[in-house]
Scaffold this motif. Sequence first.
Motif, short mmCIF file in Angstrom:
data_model
loop_
_atom_site.label_atom_id
_atom_site.label_comp_id
_atom_site.label_asym_id
_atom_site.label_seq_id
_atom_site.Cartn_x
_atom_site.Cartn_y
_atom_site.Cartn_z
N TRP A 85 21.86 -6.99 -7.07
CA TRP A 85 20.99 -7.89 -7.83
C TRP A 85 20.99 -9.23 -6.89
CZ3 TRP A 85 23.11 -12.64 -9.14
CH2 TRP A 85 24.59 -12.67 -9.31
N ASN A 86 22.07 -9.37 -6.07
CA ASN A 86 22.20 -10.62 -5.35
C ASN A 86 21.98 -10.45 -3.99
OD1 ASN A 86 23.25 -13.22 -4.25
ND2 ASN A 86 25.22 -13.03 -5.08
N ASN A 99 16.74 -5.08 -4.22
CA ASN A 99 16.87 -5.83 -5.18
C ASN A 99 16.92 -5.10 -6.72
OD1 ASN A 99 17.75 -8.24 -6.56
ND2 ASN A 99 15.83 -8.65 -7.11
N PRO A 101 17.19 -5.73 -10.95
CA PRO A 101 17.67 -6.94 -11.84
C PRO A 101 19.11 -6.67 -12.35
CG PRO A 101 15.91 -5.44 -12.75
CD PRO A 101 16.48 -4.68 -11.45
N ARG A 102 19.71 -7.69 -12.54
CA ARG A 102 21.09 -7.91 -13.09
C ARG A 102 21.24 -7.30 -14.28
NH1 ARG A 102 25.17 -13.13 -12.54
NH2 ARG A 102 26.94 -12.10 -12.95
N TRP A 103 22.31 -6.54 -14.46
CA TRP A 103 22.38 -6.06 -15.87
C TRP A 103 23.03 -6.76 -16.99
CZ3 TRP A 103 26.50 -2.59 -18.22
CH2 TRP A 103 25.89 -2.05 -19.06
N SER A 111 16.70 0.75 -15.52
CA SER A 111 16.60 0.46 -14.13
C SER A 111 17.11 1.52 -13.13
CB SER A 111 17.36 -0.76 -13.71
OG SER A 111 16.54 -1.97 -14.43
N ASP A 142 9.14 -7.51 -8.89
CA ASP A 142 9.83 -6.16 -9.46
C ASP A 142 9.64 -5.00 -8.71
OD1 ASP A 142 10.93 -4.47 -11.11
OD2 ASP A 142 10.47 -5.32 -12.85
#
Length: 178
Positions: A85-86, A99, A101-103, A111, A142
């Motif tokens: 995510w980073n 990338n 999404p951060r969970w 995801s 996304d």
Amino acid sequence: MSTGWRFKKRPALDYMLENLVGLYEIVVFTAEPGMTIFPVIDALDKKNLISYKLVRDSTHFVDGHHVKNLDRLNRDLSKVIVVDWNEESVKFHPDNHFNIPRWKGQDEDTSLVDLTSFLKTIALTEIEDVREVLKYYKQFPDPLAEFRNKQREYYEKQDVTQTEKRPQTIKKYFDYIM
């Protein structure tokens, strides 16, 4: 009463690992210290599907971030995909970054199901350089949603029923979704 630290497994982690083992060499590469993360990984990966575990001492500390140096993997980087995510964590090799999404602990998160489909498609199409695919999807806010949309469009275009979602030729399918 204090319960100490608790960890929650991201939904579909087992599904992802079981579906990608054999298609990929699965490596956990984290900025966490080994003594903290090894017990967590062992608890999450009961079937030992993760091939390697690289921790903080395998990173470089640059500009306040632990950066994963993919050169340390000693692998052909045209075949390496880093899911994170980073993007700062892979700034030495941004073309290898995908990338997600951060969970944040949501039980309804899908995801990893979408990521599994994306990665299986790449593996089964025997792409020469995965960085070209990652670069294409990086242009979308996304990437997994865009992949899902391309997949859906392909199936609708092919007039394929829900139970027949196997493209006639995987290469033709991949050319469409890219």
